[in-house]
Design an enzyme around this catalytic site. Structure first.
Site: not given
Length: 399
Positions: A139, A169
């Protein structure tokens, strides 16, 4: 027409990076079909809160804006047939599975290239399609950690800090996917050839080391926390006010520094420069001075001055009250899909185009909403679709 009217994209991505990439493309006019598993939750699309009287989460309403969506169980052979039909028209693909997953499903680049040689196929992953980490889960925090950025970010006393911003992201995964796809579209328009795009979030964060990374590769000196120009090693920092609010001070250049020092009544700091040897002592002087007044009092003092000083705004202040954000139309009212004219506020596209401004038609629809419509357009009868539902290949949205 939108800027990208005519581009047709199949989106196999989940969570935030891929869906935000296709949100940008859809806002610009591309025709997007989002493919989702009928039996698997998307923790971003299903993240509360939900909009009153709808089946829509705020995230799905935002990330699904200007898109259609289709439920498909990609493990079923019938789904491959459906995808093969779709890519004859929707000839740009973005997927976000781990390396090899789409190949095992028979939906990898080489598989789909045989059906449509002009296909543009973007794989968005954490660590890329090659290298020893390619199959690692990750992540944002992990990619930031491995990129080197976090080793000199934060405070000496506490180490790295969380920001709650999805830098890898959106800042890397989403934007580099959009750049890669549009680059490949332009190349195809010149040559007639499609191609494969490998975007890794960890790759893009390497260049986020920016000036410090460029310097290290020349002199080999590791940057340390609170010792560089932008990580706390100079007056460039946040300062608390009397009412427990904060000011951001970015007065790096001499003219800004001089104006700042004069505004806070400490002209004797001007000759020290923004980055003196005794920076810690100087910053302590500044902190004490800033603590003497409230945020509003300081903003009045800095008003109209060339100082590179701005308040740390709350979400309400930034998204609903800030006059500049209003003027830039960065929050827009969008009609809620599948409702009776209800509207909600959403974050707008940051791209301003003079000839083909972005239109916000409707929010995202609930996942699976367009399954029946898309399958019928591909030539499947109602009986065919009913059978697919029974076999778990697809699902039809029913409120």
């Amino acid at each position: 027409m939108g800027a990208l009217t005519g581009l047709k994209i199949l989106d196999f991505s989940t969570l935030l990076p891929g869906p935000y990439a296709t949100l940008m493309l859809g806002d610009l006019g591309a025709d997007i079909i989002k493919i989702s598993a009928p039996d698997k939750k998307d923790i971003v699309a299903d993240y509360p809160p939900y909009i009153d009287e709808t089946d829509l989460s705020a995230n799905q309403a935002w990330l699904g804006r200007n898109k259609k969506n289709l439920f498909l169980n990609l493990k079923n052979e019938k789904s491959k047939e459906i995808i093969h039909k779709l890519i004859m028209e929707y000839d740009i693909v973005i997927e976000q599975f781990r390396p090899g997953v789409m190949d095992r499903l028979g939906l990898g680049y080489e598989d789909l290239k045989k059906i449509n040689p002009k296909i543009i196929y973007c794989s968005l992953t954490g660590y890329g399609q090659t290298g020893p980490l390619k199959n690692n889960a990750g992540h944002d925090i992990n990619y930031l950690a491995r990129s080197g950025n976090m080793n000199y970010s934060g405070k000496k006393s506490t180490g790295p800090v969380l920001t709650n911003m999805q830098i890898a992201d959106i800042g890397v995964g989403s934007l580099n996917s959009v750049i890669g796809i549009l680059s490949a579209v332009y190349y195809r328009s010149q040559t007639g050839k499609g191609q494969y795009i490998d975007v890794a979030m960890s790759d893009g964060l390497i260049s986020f080391n920016a000036m410090e990374g460029a310097s290290f590769l020349v002199n080999g000196i590791e940057p340390r926390r609170e010792e560089t120009r932008l990580n706390g090693g100079c007056a460039y920092d946040f300062y608390e006010t009397k009412d427990n609010r904060y000011l951001s001070v970015g007065a790096l250049e001499p003219k800004f520094w001089e104006n700042f020092c004069n505004c806070i009544g400490l002209p004797e700091l001007i000759e020290k420069t923004v980055m003196p040897k005794d920076v810690s002592q100087m910053k302590e002087i500044i902190r004490k001075r800033i603590l003497e007044k409230t945020l509003d009092e300081w903003l009045e003092i800095f008003k109209g001055k060339d100082v590179c000083v701005e308040p740390v705004l709350t979400m309400k202040e930034a998204l609903l009250e800030d006059e500049h954000i209003k003027a830039r139309e960065l929050v827009v009212d969008v009609e809620v899909a599948n409702s009776n004219g209800k509207t909600i506020k959403q974050m707008a596209s940051p791209i301003k185009l003079s000839e083909c401004p972005i239109k916000y038609n409707k929010t995202g629809y609930p996942l699976g909403y367009h399954s029946e419509e898309i399958l019928k357009n591909l030539g499947y009868s109602k009986n065919d679709i009913d059978e697919m539902v029974e076999e778990g290949i697809t699902n039809i949205y029913k409120k």
